[in-house]
Design an enzyme around this catalytic site. Structure first.
Site, PDB file in Angstrom:
ATOM      1  N   GLY A  47      -2.391  -1.394  -0.420  1.00  0.00           N
ATOM      2  CA  GLY A  47      -1.338  -1.894   0.139  1.00  0.00           C
ATOM      3  C   GLY A  47      -0.090  -2.225  -0.911  1.00  0.00           C
ATOM      4  N   GLU A  48       0.188  -2.803  -2.298  1.00  0.00           N
ATOM      5  CA  GLU A  48       0.733  -1.818  -3.439  1.00  0.00           C
ATOM      6  C   GLU A  48      -0.128  -3.511  -3.944  1.00  0.00           C
ATOM      7  OE1 GLU A  48       3.090   0.523  -2.999  1.00  0.00           O
ATOM      8  OE2 GLU A  48       3.042   0.555  -5.038  1.00  0.00           O
ATOM      9  N   SER A  49      -0.348  -2.276  -5.100  1.00  0.00           N
ATOM     10  CA  SER A  49      -1.058  -3.415  -5.756  1.00  0.00           C
ATOM     11  C   SER A  49      -0.647  -4.852  -6.707  1.00  0.00           C
ATOM     12  CB  SER A  49      -2.142  -2.375  -7.023  1.00  0.00           C
ATOM     13  OG  SER A  49      -1.394  -1.483  -7.526  1.00  0.00           O
ATOM     14  N   CYS A  79      -8.295   1.020  -2.286  1.00  0.00           N
ATOM     15  CA  CYS A  79      -7.122   1.233  -2.641  1.00  0.00           C
ATOM     16  C   CYS A  79      -6.148   0.098  -3.723  1.00  0.00           C
ATOM     17  CB  CYS A  79      -5.992   2.570  -1.656  1.00  0.00           C
ATOM     18  SG  CYS A  79      -4.442   3.056  -1.884  1.00  0.00           S
ATOM     19  N   ARG A 106      -3.328   4.775 -11.248  1.00  0.00           N
ATOM     20  CA  ARG A 106      -1.698   5.016  -9.618  1.00  0.00           C
ATOM     21  C   ARG A 106      -1.287   5.773  -9.040  1.00  0.00           C
ATOM     22  NH1 ARG A 106       2.460   0.667 -10.465  1.00  0.00           N
ATOM     23  NH2 ARG A 106       2.090   0.364  -7.568  1.00  0.00           N
ATOM     24  N   ILE A 133      -3.922   7.186   0.738  1.00  0.00           N
ATOM     25  CA  ILE A 133      -2.274   6.996   0.749  1.00  0.00           C
ATOM     26  C   ILE A 133      -1.686   6.871  -0.221  1.00  0.00           C
ATOM     27  CG2 ILE A 133      -0.532   5.610   2.199  1.00  0.00           C
ATOM     28  CD1 ILE A 133      -2.962   5.245   4.606  1.00  0.00           C
ATOM     29  N   HIS A 169      -9.048   4.419   2.661  1.00  0.00           N
ATOM     30  CA  HIS A 169      -9.227   3.451   3.188  1.00  0.00           C
ATOM     31  C   HIS A 169      -9.757   3.750   4.634  1.00  0.00           C
ATOM     32  CE1 HIS A 169      -4.740   1.559   1.813  1.00  0.00           C
ATOM     33  NE2 HIS A 169      -4.545   3.382   1.728  1.00  0.00           N
ATOM     34  N   GLU A 171     -10.541   1.442   6.448  1.00  0.00           N
ATOM     35  CA  GLU A 171     -10.294   0.639   7.611  1.00  0.00           C
ATOM     36  C   GLU A 171      -9.186   1.536   8.936  1.00  0.00           C
ATOM     37  OE1 GLU A 171      -9.440   0.956   4.858  1.00  0.00           O
ATOM     38  OE2 GLU A 171      -6.735   0.009   4.926  1.00  0.00           O
TER      39      GLU A 171
HETATM   40  N1  GLN Z   1      -0.090   2.784  -4.648  1.00  0.00           N
HETATM   41  C1  GLN Z   1      -0.228   2.198  -4.297  1.00  0.00           C
HETATM   42  C2  GLN Z   1      -0.744   0.945  -5.184  1.00  0.00           C
HETATM   43  O1  GLN Z   1       0.125   1.607  -6.475  1.00  0.00           O
HETATM   44  C3  GLN Z   1      -1.543   1.912  -3.036  1.00  0.00           C
HETATM   45  C4  GLN Z   1      -1.670   2.180  -2.273  1.00  0.00           C
HETATM   46  C5  GLN Z   1      -2.590   2.399  -0.967  1.00  0.00           C
HETATM   47  O2  GLN Z   1      -2.717   0.786  -1.157  1.00  0.00           O
HETATM   48  N2  GLN Z   1      -2.557   2.353  -0.554  1.00  0.00           N
HETATM   49  O3  GLN Z   1      -1.195  -0.061  -5.314  1.00  0.00           O
END
Ligand code: GLN
Length: 191
Positions: A47-49, A79, A106, A133, A169, A171
Site C-alpha cells: 500500500g502506502e508506507s 512492499c 523507497r 508495484i 507482492h 499475494e
Molecule cells: N511505494 C509504496 C511506498 O512507498 C509501496 C508500494 C507498494 O506497497 N506497492 O510505501
C-alpha cells in the site's frame, strides 16, 4: 493458528484470500481492540508506507505491534510492509516500526520500471512469480538478516529470525510458496 492482517490501507484482502487457500484462519487488525484476540503471526500488506505508518500511530497500534514483533511475533511484510519494518530507509526521512536490520530504498525502480513482473529463484522455493508495484528494494542487509531472493542484483526478499519481507507482492500472484514459507515460520515459532 490465527494470523492477524493489518487492514488500515492497501492490499490486505488478497492476503486473507491466500491464507484461506491454505486453510489458515485470519482476521483484520483495524483498531487497538482487535489486538485483544490472540494471534500467532502478523501480515503487513502493500500500500502506502507513509499512510500506514501514520495510521499505526494515530490508532495506537504502533507501540503494541512493535513490542510484539521485538518479542518474536512472526511478521511478514510485503512492499510497503517491508518499508514499515526497515530500520533504515535511504531516501526517506522517516522510519516506522523499524524492527528489521535492513536498509531499504523507497520507490526504487524509477518511473519506467515502477511496476513489472518477473520470475526468480527464492531460497527454498525454486522459481516463483514476482509482481512489483512502485516497489522498494533492499540495498543492504545487516546483522543476522539473510537474503532470500535477488532480481538483477537487487535484494527483493529477506528474513531476520521472525521477520520476513518481500519487495514484491506474492499475494497478487497465484503462487502460494511465500505464504506457505511464512506459515512454516509461524508453526516453528509456536513450538
Ligand atoms: N511505494 C509504496 C511506498 O512507498 C509501496 C508500494 C507498494 O506497497 N506497492 O510505501
Amino acid at each position: 493458528m490465527q494470523i492477524g492482517i493489518l487492514a488500515l490501507q492497501g492490499a490486505f484482502i488478497e492476503h486473507e484470500e491466500m491464507l484461506a487457500q491454505l486453510g489458515i484462519a485470519s482476521f483484520e487488525i483495524r483498531q487497538k481492540r482487535d489486538l485483544n484476540q490472540p494471534f500467532d503471526g502478523l501480515i503487513i500488506p502493500g500500500g502506502e508506507s507513509t499512510v500506514q505508518g501514520k495510521l499505526l500511530r494515530e490508532l495506537h497500534l504502533f507501540e503494541p505491534l512493535k513490542a510484539q514483533i521485538q518479542e518474536g511475533l512472526p511478521v511478514f511484510g510485503t512492499c510497503a510492509g517491508l518499508l514499515l519494518l526497515a530500520k533504515h530507509i535511504e531516501n526517506d526521512g522517516h522510519t516506522h516500526l523499524a524492527t528489521m536490520d535492513i536498509t531499504a530504498v523507497r520507490n526504487a525502480y524509477g518511473r519506467q520500471l515502477g511496476s513489472f513482473y518477473t520470475q526468480e529463484t527464492c531460497t527454498g522455493m525454486g522459481k516463483i512469480p514476482m509482481t512489483f508495484i512502485r516497489a522498494p528494494y533492499i540495498k543492504n542487509v545487516h546483522s543476522d538478516t539473510v537474503i532470500l531472493a535477488q532480481v538483477n542484483g537487487k535484494i527483493v526478499a529477506a528474513q531476520q529470525k521472525n521477520q520476513l519481507v518481500t519487495a514484491f507482492h506474492p499475494e497478487l500472484c497465484q503462487d502460494l510458496s511465500m505464504h506457505k514459507y511464512f506459515i512454516e515460520m509461524v508453526e516453528k515459532a509456536g513450538k
